[in-house]
Structure formats: structure tokens, C-alpha cells
Design a protein around this motif. Structure first.
Motif, PDB file in Angstrom:
ATOM      1  N   UNK A 145       0.325  -1.293   0.392  1.00 24.44           N
ATOM      2  CA  UNK A 145       0.045   0.047  -0.255  1.00 24.44           C
ATOM      3  C   UNK A 145       0.626   1.340   0.157  1.00 24.44           C
ATOM      4  N   UNK A 146       2.460   0.937  -0.172  1.00 20.40           N
ATOM      5  CA  UNK A 146       3.022   2.338  -0.036  1.00 20.40           C
ATOM      6  C   UNK A 146       2.617   2.780  -1.399  1.00 20.40           C
ATOM      7  N   UNK A 147       3.033   4.048  -2.255  1.00 22.82           N
ATOM      8  CA  UNK A 147       2.586   4.781  -3.046  1.00 22.82           C
ATOM      9  C   UNK A 147       3.978   4.061  -4.273  1.00 22.82           C
ATOM     10  N   UNK A 148       5.415   3.762  -3.985  1.00 21.93           N
ATOM     11  CA  UNK A 148       5.864   3.596  -4.804  1.00 21.93           C
ATOM     12  C   UNK A 148       6.060   2.525  -5.474  1.00 21.93           C
ATOM     13  N   UNK A 149       4.819   1.447  -5.378  1.00 18.50           N
ATOM     14  CA  UNK A 149       3.901   0.847  -5.832  1.00 18.50           C
ATOM     15  C   UNK A 149       3.547   0.688  -7.347  1.00 18.50           C
ATOM     16  N   UNK A 150       2.941   1.886  -7.029  1.00 18.66           N
ATOM     17  CA  UNK A 150       2.478   2.141  -8.679  1.00 18.66           C
ATOM     18  C   UNK A 150       3.096   2.682  -9.196  1.00 18.66           C
ATOM     19  N   UNK A 151       2.975   2.944 -10.820  1.00 17.14           N
ATOM     20  CA  UNK A 151       3.595   3.794 -11.826  1.00 17.14           C
ATOM     21  C   UNK A 151       3.551   4.798 -11.291  1.00 17.14           C
ATOM     22  N   UNK A 152       4.533   5.827 -11.150  1.00 21.88           N
ATOM     23  CA  UNK A 152       4.277   6.997 -11.042  1.00 21.88           C
ATOM     24  C   UNK A 152       3.702   8.342 -12.080  1.00 21.88           C
ATOM     25  N   UNK A 199      -6.179   1.999  -0.004  1.00 25.05           N
ATOM     26  CA  UNK A 199      -6.528   2.342   1.349  1.00 25.05           C
ATOM     27  C   UNK A 199      -6.047   3.025   2.041  1.00 25.05           C
ATOM     28  N   UNK A 200      -4.608   2.874   1.907  1.00 27.93           N
ATOM     29  CA  UNK A 200      -3.742   3.553   3.078  1.00 27.93           C
ATOM     30  C   UNK A 200      -3.704   5.171   2.456  1.00 27.93           C
ATOM     31  N   UNK A 201      -4.408   5.481   0.956  1.00 27.49           N
ATOM     32  CA  UNK A 201      -4.648   6.903   0.581  1.00 27.49           C
ATOM     33  C   UNK A 201      -5.305   7.608   1.758  1.00 27.49           C
ATOM     34  N   UNK A 202      -6.632   6.972   1.749  1.00 30.88           N
ATOM     35  CA  UNK A 202      -7.717   7.307   2.312  1.00 30.88           C
ATOM     36  C   UNK A 202      -7.548   7.746   3.858  1.00 30.88           C
ATOM     37  N   UNK A 203      -7.215   6.262   4.416  1.00 29.89           N
ATOM     38  CA  UNK A 203      -6.903   6.696   5.800  1.00 29.89           C
ATOM     39  C   UNK A 203      -5.466   8.005   6.199  1.00 29.89           C
ATOM     40  N   UNK A 204      -4.683   8.169   5.202  1.00 31.49           N
ATOM     41  CA  UNK A 204      -3.957   9.769   5.187  1.00 31.49           C
ATOM     42  C   UNK A 204      -4.747  10.549   4.775  1.00 31.49           C
TER      43      UNK A 204
END
Length: 295
Positions: A145-152, A199-204
Motif C-alpha cells: 500500500x505504499x505509493x512507490x508500488x504504483x507507476x509514477x 486504502x492507505x491513501x484514504x486513511x491518510x
């Protein structure tokens, strides 16, 4: 926390959710109430009865039917708990849709997104406002769920986003899956990565709005990574289970976070794994054919 506390776990019939319910029921007091929720009435009732009868159980345990993909049902349950008890003290959002490796990710996208993401948004919106001072609201995610796992190319959709913007990004992703344009926009075929990042972004997003007053009252909102857990949902995805934890062991670190006093400001709003916050911008996009990843 309040003298008489109310706790709720979603997706609690089996696996990690069941273990979290058992752990709460063992650590809370006789006047407290733990609500075990799931979609199937018989399975919910049987699971709640079984947890209530465990030798280590101290608190009251009740089953409640809840389909987390039904936003109206989530809202109705929150309103009921506010009316009955004045709010809640512990909410652990744990429900997940089971997808097998041989199944089409695209074909299962709607159910997966509804259970993991639409439900997360609904729980944050419905239970956040009724979380009592000193409470805990945790969303079970994973280290993916950390951002770096997505395409920039997709980072701007989630980095610093509001809850409305996260929800919009998720629905855009869903539409692209249906339009068969997701991959050209940078979305991976594997649903788990964007779902967990969202999910993590929503919590943040929610935590950013509440941080000052929550820390002043000892309240914690965070997402959590329990690590690799040996469950029916995760087992088909891993070839090596030598490092897998039992649900009971995986629940321990999550429950330690629930009961930790005082709240560590460094963990507030973050993705927490084994008591430490994972860097939001960390991680690299997974190689598509290498799906057997450690949570």
C-alpha cells in the motif's frame, strides 16, 4: 478509553478477522462489547458464539450481519451504534474479497474494489465521526500500500489527496478496467496493488484532517500491515509459506497497536507494520508476472 467500550471488526468470520475478534474479547473488560461482523447470518452467529465460549474471552461478544460493500448498511450500523452506545471505541476494517490466481482480475474487479475500497471509504466516513476520544480506527492493508508500488504516472492521484479525490481515483481506475484502458494508463493488472495504495491513501486523507484533535485526545487512525498470514484468502498466492504467521500471531501486533498507550504521533495516519511506520513514498512497482510477493 471509555470505561465501557464498543469494538467492531469487519470480515470477522474466519482468518485474521476472527483472530482479531478473539484477541479483543480476551483483552477487553467484562463490561465491554465486541461486535463480530460478516455477511452470512448463520456464519456470523456461529462464530460469535464460538468466540464468546473461548476460555480466554473476558468481554461480551455479539454477531452483527454487515455486508461492507453495501454503503447504506455501513452507514445504518454506525447510526445504530451511535444511538445505542453514543459511539464506538475500536473499529478494525478487515474485510477482503477472495480472488484466486487462476481467476481473471478484471472479471473480479468490481467485487474486489467494492469490498476493499468502497467499504473502506464508507467505514471512514461513517465510523470516523462516531469514534469516541481515545478510540482506534484501523484499516488492514499491506506493505504493497505504499505509493512507490504504483507507476509514477499515477502518484498524483493519491499523494496528498482528500478522501473524495481518492474515491474519484478508485472509480476512474474501475472505469478503465471496464474500458480495457487501465494498463495503458499505468494501472497494473493485479488488483491488490492499487487497491492497497488507495486504502492507505484514504486513511491518510482522513487522518490529515483530524490529526491535531485526535492526538490531543489520544485517538489513533492508521492503516496496518499484519505481514504474511496463513489464511484461505492468501494461501493460493504464495509458493513459500515458511514465513507465514498464524492468524492469531498476526493479530497480536495489530492488537498491540490498538491497546498501546499513549498514541505514538509518528504512527498516526501512517501504514504501520510491526509497530513501525512504512515510508509512504517507498516501494517499487512489482513485475507483473511476479505476483508471489510478501505482504
Amino acid at each position: 478509553m471509555n470505561a465501557s467500550r464498543i469494538a467492531l471488526v469487519t470480515g470477522a468470520n474466519q482468518g485474521l478477522g476472527r483472530a482479531l475478534t478473539e484477541g479483543l474479547a480476551a483483552r477487553m473488560s467484562p463490561d465491554d462489547l465486541v461486535l463480530l461482523t460478516g455477511r452470512d447470518q448463520r456464519r456470523v452467529a456461529d462464530a460469535a458464539d464460538a468466540v464468546a465460549q473461548l476460555p480466554g474471552t473476558r468481554s461480551r461478544v455479539q454477531g452483527r450481519v454487515l455486508d461492507v460493500s453495501d454503503t447504506g448498511a455501513v452507514t445504518a450500523l454506525a447510526e445504530d451504534l451511535r444511538a445505542r452506545y453514543g459511539g464506538v471505541d475500536v473499529v478494525i476494517s478487515n474485510a477482503v474479497a477472495r480472488v484466486l490466481p487462476e481467476e481473471s482480475q478484471a472479471a473480479r474487479a468490481d467485487e474486489f474494489i467494492d469490498v476493499s475500497n468502497t467499504a473502506t471509504h464508507a467505514i471512514l466516513r461513517s465510523f470516523g465521526p462516531i469514534l469516541r476520544p481515545g478510540g482506534r480506527l484501523l484499516v488492514v492493508a499491506s506493505s504493497l500500500g505504499t505509493l512507490g508500488h504504483l507507476d509514477p504516472r499515477l502518484h498524483h492521484l493519491f499523494d496528498g489527496a482528500s478522501l473524495d479525490q481518492v474515491e474519484s481515483a478508485v472509480e476512474s481506475w474501475r472505469s478503465r478496467i471496464h474500458d480495457k484502458t487501465a494498463e495503458e494508463a499505468g494501472w497494473p493488472r493485479w488488483l491488490n496493488v492499487p487497491s492497497k495504495v488507495a486504502q492507505v491513501a484514504a486513511v491518510r486523507a482522513v487522518a490529515a484532517e483530524r490529526r491535531e484533535r485526535d492526538l490531543a485526545t489520544g485517538t489513533l487512525i492508521a492503516s496496518v500491515c499484519p505481514g504474511m498470514v496463513d489464511t484461505a484468502t492468501s494461501r493460493p498466492w504464495f509458493s513459500d509459506y515458511s514465513r507465514a504467521q498464524s492468524p492469531a500471531r498476526a493479530a497480536r501486533a495489530v492488537l498491540d497497536l490498538v491497546f498501546a498507550e499513549p498514541v505514538d504521533p509518528a504512527l498516526y495516519g501512517e501504514l504501520v507494520r510491526f509497530g513501525k511506520a512504512l515510508p509512504w513514498h517507498g516501494g517499487t512497482p512489482p513485475v507483473e508476472q511476479d505476483r508471489l510477493l510478501t505482504p
